[in-house]
Write an enzyme that holds these catalytic residues in place. Structure first.
Site, PDB file in Angstrom:
ATOM      1  N   ASP A  18       0.845  -1.202   0.000  1.00 33.00           N
ATOM      2  CA  ASP A  18       0.000   0.000   0.000  1.00 33.00           C
ATOM      3  C   ASP A  18       0.879   1.250   0.000  1.00 33.00           C
ATOM      4  O   ASP A  18       0.728   2.133  -0.840  1.00 33.00           O
ATOM      5  CB  ASP A  18      -0.906   0.019   1.243  1.00 33.00           C
ATOM      6  CG  ASP A  18      -1.692  -1.264   1.397  1.00 33.00           C
ATOM      7  OD1 ASP A  18      -2.581  -1.510   0.579  1.00 33.00           O
ATOM      8  OD2 ASP A  18      -1.383  -2.033   2.332  1.00 33.00           O
ATOM      9  N   GLU A 276       1.908  -6.509  -5.251  1.00 34.68           N
ATOM     10  CA  GLU A 276       1.545  -5.677  -6.404  1.00 34.68           C
ATOM     11  C   GLU A 276       2.751  -4.903  -6.948  1.00 34.68           C
ATOM     12  O   GLU A 276       3.137  -5.041  -8.110  1.00 34.68           O
ATOM     13  CB  GLU A 276       0.442  -4.694  -5.970  1.00 34.68           C
ATOM     14  CG  GLU A 276       0.035  -3.754  -7.073  1.00 34.68           C
ATOM     15  CD  GLU A 276      -1.244  -2.980  -6.788  1.00 34.68           C
ATOM     16  OE1 GLU A 276      -2.156  -3.518  -6.123  1.00 34.68           O
ATOM     17  OE2 GLU A 276      -1.346  -1.826  -7.244  1.00 34.68           O
TER      18      GLU A 276
HETATM   19  O1  TRH Z   1       4.616  -5.967   0.594  1.00 31.38           O
HETATM   20  P1  TRH Z   1       3.649  -6.597  -0.310  1.00 31.38           P
HETATM   21  O2  TRH Z   1       3.285  -7.963   0.016  1.00 31.38           O
HETATM   22  O3  TRH Z   1       2.357  -5.714  -0.370  1.00 31.38           O
HETATM   23  C1  TRH Z   1       1.038  -6.245  -0.446  1.00 31.38           C
HETATM   24  C2  TRH Z   1       0.480  -6.087  -1.829  1.00 31.38           C
HETATM   25  O4  TRH Z   1       0.635  -4.792  -2.342  1.00 31.38           O
HETATM   26  C3  TRH Z   1      -0.963  -6.441  -1.842  1.00 31.38           C
HETATM   27  O5  TRH Z   1      -1.529  -6.210  -3.108  1.00 31.38           O
HETATM   28  C4  TRH Z   1      -1.695  -5.647  -0.813  1.00 31.38           C
HETATM   29  O6  TRH Z   1      -2.995  -5.990  -0.798  1.00 31.38           O
HETATM   30  C5  TRH Z   1      -1.058  -5.926   0.525  1.00 31.38           C
HETATM   31  O7  TRH Z   1       0.295  -5.552   0.511  1.00 31.38           O
HETATM   32  C6  TRH Z   1      -1.769  -5.211   1.642  1.00 31.38           C
HETATM   33  O8  TRH Z   1       4.230  -6.604  -1.806  1.00 31.38           O
HETATM   34  P2  TRH Z   1       4.517  -5.425  -2.849  1.00 31.38           P
HETATM   35  O9  TRH Z   1       3.249  -4.857  -3.356  1.00 31.38           O
HETATM   36  O10 TRH Z   1       5.428  -5.977  -3.819  1.00 31.38           O
HETATM   37  O11 TRH Z   1       5.268  -4.294  -2.026  1.00 31.38           O
HETATM   38  C7  TRH Z   1       6.589  -4.418  -1.613  1.00 31.38           C
HETATM   39  C8  TRH Z   1       7.280  -3.081  -1.675  1.00 31.38           C
HETATM   40  O12 TRH Z   1       8.553  -3.165  -1.057  1.00 31.38           O
HETATM   41  C9  TRH Z   1       7.534  -2.612  -3.099  1.00 31.38           C
HETATM   42  O13 TRH Z   1       7.269  -1.222  -3.197  1.00 31.38           O
HETATM   43  C10 TRH Z   1       9.010  -2.873  -3.314  1.00 31.38           C
HETATM   44  C11 TRH Z   1       9.521  -2.620  -1.926  1.00 31.38           C
HETATM   45  N1  TRH Z   1      10.844  -3.184  -1.592  1.00 31.38           N
HETATM   46  C12 TRH Z   1      11.842  -2.309  -1.221  1.00 31.38           C
HETATM   47  O14 TRH Z   1      11.631  -1.089  -1.208  1.00 31.38           O
HETATM   48  N2  TRH Z   1      13.062  -2.817  -0.864  1.00 31.38           N
HETATM   49  C13 TRH Z   1      13.333  -4.153  -0.875  1.00 31.38           C
HETATM   50  O15 TRH Z   1      14.460  -4.555  -0.538  1.00 31.38           O
HETATM   51  C14 TRH Z   1      12.291  -5.032  -1.287  1.00 31.38           C
HETATM   52  C15 TRH Z   1      12.551  -6.513  -1.335  1.00 31.38           C
HETATM   53  C16 TRH Z   1      11.051  -4.522  -1.625  1.00 31.38           C
END
Ligand code: TRH
Length: 379
Positions: A18, A276
């Site tokens: 989010d 996402e």
């Molecule tokens: O963290 P998530 O599992 O988020 C989820 C989904 O968005 C889902 O749709 C939603 O309903 C739920 O949350 C509540 O996965 P997502 O979306 O990939 O977000 C991870 C974020 O972390 C993304 O912006 C990339 C970031 N990230 C970093 O900034 N640094 C890192 O080292 C890594 C591995 C990820």
């Protein structure tokens, strides 16, 4: 540049998706489109993981051109912005809604929805929903993969930076060295692994351990780490840990700020992503990837997964399409992902070409640009 303002409201439900999407959009509107952006977030600790210089104690701070506000109980009296983005149907504070209605010209009010490849999204994108009591209309704005949706978040220079990195062997070597990795061995595969707890994990790790080529797995600290640690007979692990079993070597990486995560995706041969935002970033990375969708209790996530697979696999050969779908389904249904891995790997060349083509095709549908066009039409 126009002198416009935007308020983005983010309620952190779980994990980083989010706030990940809201932070990315906020930076883009502020830094690429000159908007005065306030990002209201109720969980500054989650935000700080993506933007380490943020101070969780501050009610108000400026981070990379965005005014970040702590959204807490007792919402302050503020003048609403011209464009109000309610992310993922989080509820706006009642006092803020009343202030929106009291404005001479009502703000354009958009509910930014979760990403889905399902067909119904096209019919709901931009639909208005009048407020029952106040003179306000909320519009649904759906990200998506087709021209009839709002598109995807894509920074102006991202694909050029990706191409520069991917065509510069020295830059890649510097990147690997910064992670403490040695030169690649012959035939070695480098894979990033970002996911949730997963019953399919052990089978996949075993397939890598016993496979016919060396696999280096780059594992950011987080929810997959305890399971991987257990596989190596460890109680726990943290960034810096390196474990080896057979042909598999795992490097545990720190969770890096959001802008740095792209480099990992660009550098690896294949990426496991989730939720996402990381899934979209893997698509921009133009590398083969495996998506672990955010699980929902009623199983509707599998419908969303199938809808995306249908689109993504549409132009693949039958063999590659089957290989992708088999691995993705195993990975998401908790079946051992080991048996499906070799077939996926054997289609790597085709998947690599498709990944580039896919990113290129999607890049014409830019969410921030579409959102601003919509705002200017409605305002
Ligand atoms: O963290 P998530 O599992 O988020 C989820 C989904 O968005 C889902 O749709 C939603 O309903 C739920 O949350 C509540 O996965 P997502 O979306 O990939 O977000 C991870 C974020 O972390 C993304 O912006 C990339 C970031 N990230 C970093 O900034 N640094 C890192 O080292 C890594 C591995 C990820």
């Amino acid at each position: 540049m126009r002198n416009e303002s935007c308020d983005i409201f983010c309620n952190v439900v779980d994990n980083y998706g989010d706030i990940g999407v809201c932070w990315r959009l906020a930076r883009q509107l502020a830094n690429e489109h000159g908007q005065a952006v306030r990002l209201w977030v109720d969980d500054l600790a989650s935000f700080q993981r993506l933007c380490p210089e943020a101070d969780v104690m501050l009610e108000r701070q400026l981070c990379r051109g965005v005014e970040v506000r702590h959204w807490s109980a007792g919402f302050p009296a503020v003048e609403p912005a011209d464009l109000v983005i309610e992310a993922f149907a989080c509820k706006l504070p009642p006092t803020y809604l009343a202030a929106m209605a009291a404005r001479k010209t009502a703000p354009v009010w958009v509910n930014l929805e979760y990403l889905s490849a399902e067909a119904w999204v096209e019919g709901c994108h931009k639909l208005p929903s009048p407020h029952p009591n106040l003179p306000l209309t909320r519009y649904f704005f759906f990200p998506g993969f087709t021209g009839k949706t709002g598109g995807l978040l894509l920074e102006r220079d991202l694909l050029a930076r990706r191409d520069a990195f991917q065509s510069d062997a020295e830059a890649q070597q510097r990147y690997w060295s910064s992670l403490g990795l040695p030169e690649r061995q012959a035939g070695e595969l480098r894979v990033s692994l970002f996911g949730y707890e997963n019953a399919a994990m052990e089978g996949l790790l075993t397939a890598w351990e016993q496979g016919d080529r060396p696999v280096t797995c780059l594992l950011p600290e987080g929810r997959s780490l305890p399971q991987v640690a257990t596989f190596f007979g460890q109680q726990a692990g943290k960034a810096g840990a390196v474990w080896q079993r057979g042909r598999l070597r795992v490097h545990v990486l720190p969770f890096v700020e959001q802008e740095r995560y792209d480099e990992l995706l660009w550098a690896c041969d294949c990426n496991f992503v989730r939720g996402e935002d990381s899934c979209v970033r893997a698509q921009w990375a133009a590398k083969p990837f495996i998506w672990q969708i955010y699980p929902q209790h009623d199983g509707v996530h599998l419908e969303k997964l199938r809808a995306f697979m249908n689109l993504y696999c549409d132009r693949l050969s039958q063999q590659a399409s089957q290989a992708v779908q088999a691995l993705w389904l195993d990975w998401n249904c908790g079946n051992s992902a080991g048996p499906a891995w070799p077939a996926f790997l054997s289609c790597r060349e085709e998947l690599q070409a498709q990944a580039r083509d896919w990113a290129q095709r999607l890049s014409g549908n830019n969410l921030a640009l579409n959102l601003l066009d919509f705002f200017h039409q409605v305002a």
